[in-house]
Design a protein around this motif. Structure first.
Motif, PDB file in Angstrom:
ATOM      1  N   SER A  43       2.249  -2.088  41.459  1.00  0.00           N
ATOM      2  CA  SER A  43       2.257  -0.925  42.339  1.00  0.00           C
ATOM      3  C   SER A  43       1.254  -1.099  43.471  1.00  0.00           C
ATOM      4  N   LEU A  44       0.081  -1.610  43.147  1.00  0.00           N
ATOM      5  CA  LEU A  44      -0.936  -1.848  44.176  1.00  0.00           C
ATOM      6  C   LEU A  44      -0.521  -2.956  45.138  1.00  0.00           C
ATOM      7  N   ILE A  45       0.120  -3.997  44.630  1.00  0.00           N
ATOM      8  CA  ILE A  45       0.612  -5.069  45.500  1.00  0.00           C
ATOM      9  C   ILE A  45       1.675  -4.530  46.454  1.00  0.00           C
ATOM     10  N   THR A  46       2.571  -3.691  45.936  1.00  0.00           N
ATOM     11  CA  THR A  46       3.606  -3.097  46.777  1.00  0.00           C
ATOM     12  C   THR A  46       2.994  -2.193  47.836  1.00  0.00           C
ATOM     13  N   LEU A  47       2.016  -1.397  47.458  1.00  0.00           N
ATOM     14  CA  LEU A  47       1.333  -0.539  48.427  1.00  0.00           C
ATOM     15  C   LEU A  47       0.658  -1.365  49.512  1.00  0.00           C
ATOM     16  N   PHE A  48      -0.036  -2.418  49.113  1.00  0.00           N
ATOM     17  CA  PHE A  48      -0.736  -3.267  50.070  1.00  0.00           C
ATOM     18  C   PHE A  48       0.230  -3.918  51.069  1.00  0.00           C
ATOM     19  N   THR A  49       1.323  -4.491  50.568  1.00  0.00           N
ATOM     20  CA  THR A  49       2.271  -5.148  51.471  1.00  0.00           C
ATOM     21  C   THR A  49       2.990  -4.138  52.357  1.00  0.00           C
ATOM     22  N   SER A  50       3.245  -2.936  51.849  1.00  0.00           N
ATOM     23  CA  SER A  50       3.858  -1.894  52.674  1.00  0.00           C
ATOM     24  C   SER A  50       2.924  -1.487  53.807  1.00  0.00           C
ATOM     25  N   LEU A  51       1.643  -1.363  53.501  1.00  0.00           N
ATOM     26  CA  LEU A  51       0.670  -1.027  54.540  1.00  0.00           C
ATOM     27  C   LEU A  51       0.542  -2.146  55.569  1.00  0.00           C
ATOM     28  N   LEU A  52       0.623  -3.400  55.121  1.00  0.00           N
ATOM     29  CA  LEU A  52       0.577  -4.515  56.064  1.00  0.00           C
ATOM     30  C   LEU A  52       1.765  -4.496  57.019  1.00  0.00           C
ATOM     31  N   LEU A  53       2.956  -4.269  56.461  1.00  0.00           N
ATOM     32  CA  LEU A  53       4.142  -4.227  57.315  1.00  0.00           C
ATOM     33  C   LEU A  53       4.120  -3.035  58.256  1.00  0.00           C
ATOM     34  N   ALA A  54       3.664  -1.879  57.768  1.00  0.00           N
ATOM     35  CA  ALA A  54       3.570  -0.702  58.641  1.00  0.00           C
ATOM     36  C   ALA A  54       2.538  -0.925  59.738  1.00  0.00           C
ATOM     37  N   GLY A  55       1.437  -1.568  59.400  1.00  0.00           N
ATOM     38  CA  GLY A  55       0.426  -1.865  60.405  1.00  0.00           C
ATOM     39  C   GLY A  55       0.904  -2.862  61.442  1.00  0.00           C
TER      40      GLY A  55
END
Length: 94
Positions: A43-55
């Motif tokens: 879940s944390l990995i998914t959150l991190f990669t989602s934030l990277l793509l959104a950024g």
């Protein structure tokens, strides 16, 4: 054009797909300690990669990146882009 209702429907069907249906079996196979720990870790990995793509998509002062490859190209050199995309592609083939 899509609305918030259609977007919500697509998100719900993606989340309640086969991943949620097989979650109980996965936790049972891993056990009470490793199962929830791996669930939280992914879940944390998914959150991190989602934030990277959104950024990368909405980086202020830069042109928007509409695809994953555009976001990768913006942060890596061309040779690294080719290498990383090839590694990603071949790792998902098996």
């Amino acid at each position: 054009s899509g609305t918030w209702v259609t977007a919500s429907t697509h998100i719900i069907t993606a989340v309640i797909g086969s991943g949620v249906l097989s979650l109980a079996w996965s936790i049972a196979q891993l056990g009470w300690v490793v199962g929830p720990a791996s669930l939280i870790a992914f879940s944390l990995i998914t959150l991190f990669t989602s934030l990277l793509l959104a950024g990368a998509y909405r980086h202020p002062g830069a042109q928007r990146k509409y695809t994953y490859l555009d976001a990768v190209r913006a942060h890596l050199s061309q040779s690294l882009v080719l290498f990383k995309c090839m590694m990603y592609f071949y790792s998902n083939q098996q």
